[in-house]
Scaffold this active site. Sequence first.
Site, PDB file in Angstrom:
ATOM      1  N   SER A  20       0.809  -1.220   0.000  1.00 55.91           N
ATOM      2  CA  SER A  20       0.000   0.000   0.000  1.00 55.91           C
ATOM      3  C   SER A  20       0.837   1.261   0.000  1.00 55.91           C
ATOM      4  O   SER A  20       0.316   2.364   0.079  1.00 55.91           O
ATOM      5  CB  SER A  20      -0.884  -0.005   1.242  1.00 55.91           C
ATOM      6  N   THR A  28      -2.149   3.404   4.175  1.00 57.11           N
ATOM      7  CA  THR A  28      -1.159   4.476   4.167  1.00 57.11           C
ATOM      8  C   THR A  28      -0.294   4.449   5.418  1.00 57.11           C
ATOM      9  O   THR A  28      -0.777   4.104   6.488  1.00 57.11           O
ATOM     10  CB  THR A  28      -1.936   5.811   4.140  1.00 57.11           C
ATOM     11  N   THR A  87       1.827   7.019   0.479  1.00 61.73           N
ATOM     12  CA  THR A  87       0.932   5.927   0.092  1.00 61.73           C
ATOM     13  C   THR A  87       0.956   5.679  -1.413  1.00 61.73           C
ATOM     14  O   THR A  87       1.307   6.575  -2.194  1.00 61.73           O
ATOM     15  CB  THR A  87      -0.509   6.294   0.505  1.00 61.73           C
ATOM     16  N   ARG A 138      -6.154   9.611 -10.162  1.00 63.27           N
ATOM     17  CA  ARG A 138      -6.789   9.898  -8.862  1.00 63.27           C
ATOM     18  C   ARG A 138      -5.723  10.247  -7.811  1.00 63.27           C
ATOM     19  O   ARG A 138      -4.693   9.597  -7.695  1.00 63.27           O
ATOM     20  CB  ARG A 138      -7.593   8.686  -8.410  1.00 63.27           C
ATOM     21  N   THR A 147      -5.699   8.057   7.740  1.00 63.49           N
ATOM     22  CA  THR A 147      -5.630   6.900   6.857  1.00 63.49           C
ATOM     23  C   THR A 147      -7.061   6.467   6.576  1.00 63.49           C
ATOM     24  O   THR A 147      -7.963   6.783   7.334  1.00 63.49           O
ATOM     25  CB  THR A 147      -4.806   5.765   7.497  1.00 63.49           C
ATOM     26  N   GLY A 148      -7.246   5.767   5.487  1.00 61.36           N
ATOM     27  CA  GLY A 148      -8.600   5.369   5.137  1.00 61.36           C
ATOM     28  C   GLY A 148      -9.018   5.970   3.815  1.00 61.36           C
ATOM     29  O   GLY A 148      -8.162   6.364   3.011  1.00 61.36           O
TER      30      GLY A 148
HETATM   31  C1  SD4 Z   1      -5.990   7.228  -0.018  1.00 66.15           C
HETATM   32  N1  SD4 Z   1      -5.858   7.581   2.356  1.00 66.15           N
HETATM   33  O1  SD4 Z   1      -5.298   7.312  -1.008  1.00 66.15           O
HETATM   34  C2  SD4 Z   1      -5.314   6.814   1.277  1.00 66.15           C
HETATM   35  C3  SD4 Z   1      -5.421   5.337   1.426  1.00 66.15           C
HETATM   36  C4  SD4 Z   1      -5.239   4.837   2.822  1.00 66.15           C
HETATM   37  O2  SD4 Z   1      -5.402   3.257   4.394  1.00 66.15           O
HETATM   38  O3  SD4 Z   1      -4.959   5.530   3.742  1.00 66.15           O
HETATM   39  N2  SD4 Z   1      -5.450   3.618   3.112  1.00 66.15           N
HETATM   40  O4  SD4 Z   1      -7.186   7.431  -0.002  1.00 66.15           O
END
Ligand code: SD4
Length: 326
Positions: free
Chosen positions: A82, A184, A202, A212, A235-236
């Site tokens: 990731s 991330t 990330t 994107r 994160t997320g």
């Molecule tokens: C994103 N926030 O590109 C990042 C992905 C992530 O845990 O944090 N995943 O949307």
Amino acid sequence: MQNRRSFIKKSLTVGGGLLSSTLFSFSSSIKKEGMKPIMISTWNHGFGANEAGWEYLKEGGSALDAVEYGVRVPEADPKERSVGYGGLPDREGKVTLDACIMDHKHDCGSVAFLQGIKHPISVARLVMENTPHVMLVGEGAKQFALANGFEEEELLIEQSKKDWEKWMETSKYKPVINIENHDTIGALALDADGNLAGACTTSGAAYKMHGRVGDSPIIGAGLFVDGEVGAACATGLGEAVIRTAGSAMVVEYMRMGKSPREACEIAVKRIMNTHKNRMENLQVGFLALNKDGEYGGYGIRSGFNFAVVDKKNGNRMEDAPYKMEW
Ligand code: SD4
């Protein structure tokens, strides 16, 4: 000899002035529980990031070096699917990277949609230190990196290619953060001099649309640092974090006197309120660290964990509290 509790009990009986000053000293002793130096980083890969960052912090090094060199560990690790090298690609099979870094003076640098460079966090730092800008994207960011000695590398590893080809069979875009492991790395540190810094890097949501960009390279969304108050990272699902200026919100709540954990919880609640109709599989987690070295985290859903390292307790993992089970 009286202990603290009996002293407070006695004080309650002797008039307003002493009462309030006693309560004040009690609550400020709670506030001072934090310590420095300290570093906190998201998810399991935060453990390795903390180990590397601590090498700087324990010797009196800067929070900025700690977070940069900390997050370079998962960036370089192909097992981390990731982040950086080995990260899962977008729907066209391209690995595109987002990262940003910020210090206690509001200096910051960021790169987005960067391809072929293993350490976007170090490019982001160079944007911060060697340009008049905050953010470079895509081909421009790559040219800047190459001009500054970074090497172009293939970041798509065999396993990620296989996973992408498998995904192509159905091409369903259903990101489930912390289940499919596209997580991330966000790191926050407070150094021995009392300076804060943060970094976030990330490969973004797996199989995203080409082009994107998520929250992670956006100052105020994926990361925010205010040297007078505290630092936060996210994160997320990046879209949800961008819509709410998530990390900036966490720092603002700390400015209003909330603890790091409370500030993260309020931001989580805010995202849940603003995403009432799109909660399916929505996961966002925040980490926060304040100027006193207090820290905390909060997730919408279970499963968000983070690593903490300080002198007293060493490096360890903690589970963030959350609002819902999966
Ligand atoms: C994103 N926030 O590109 C990042 C992905 C992530 O845990 O944090 N995943 O949307």
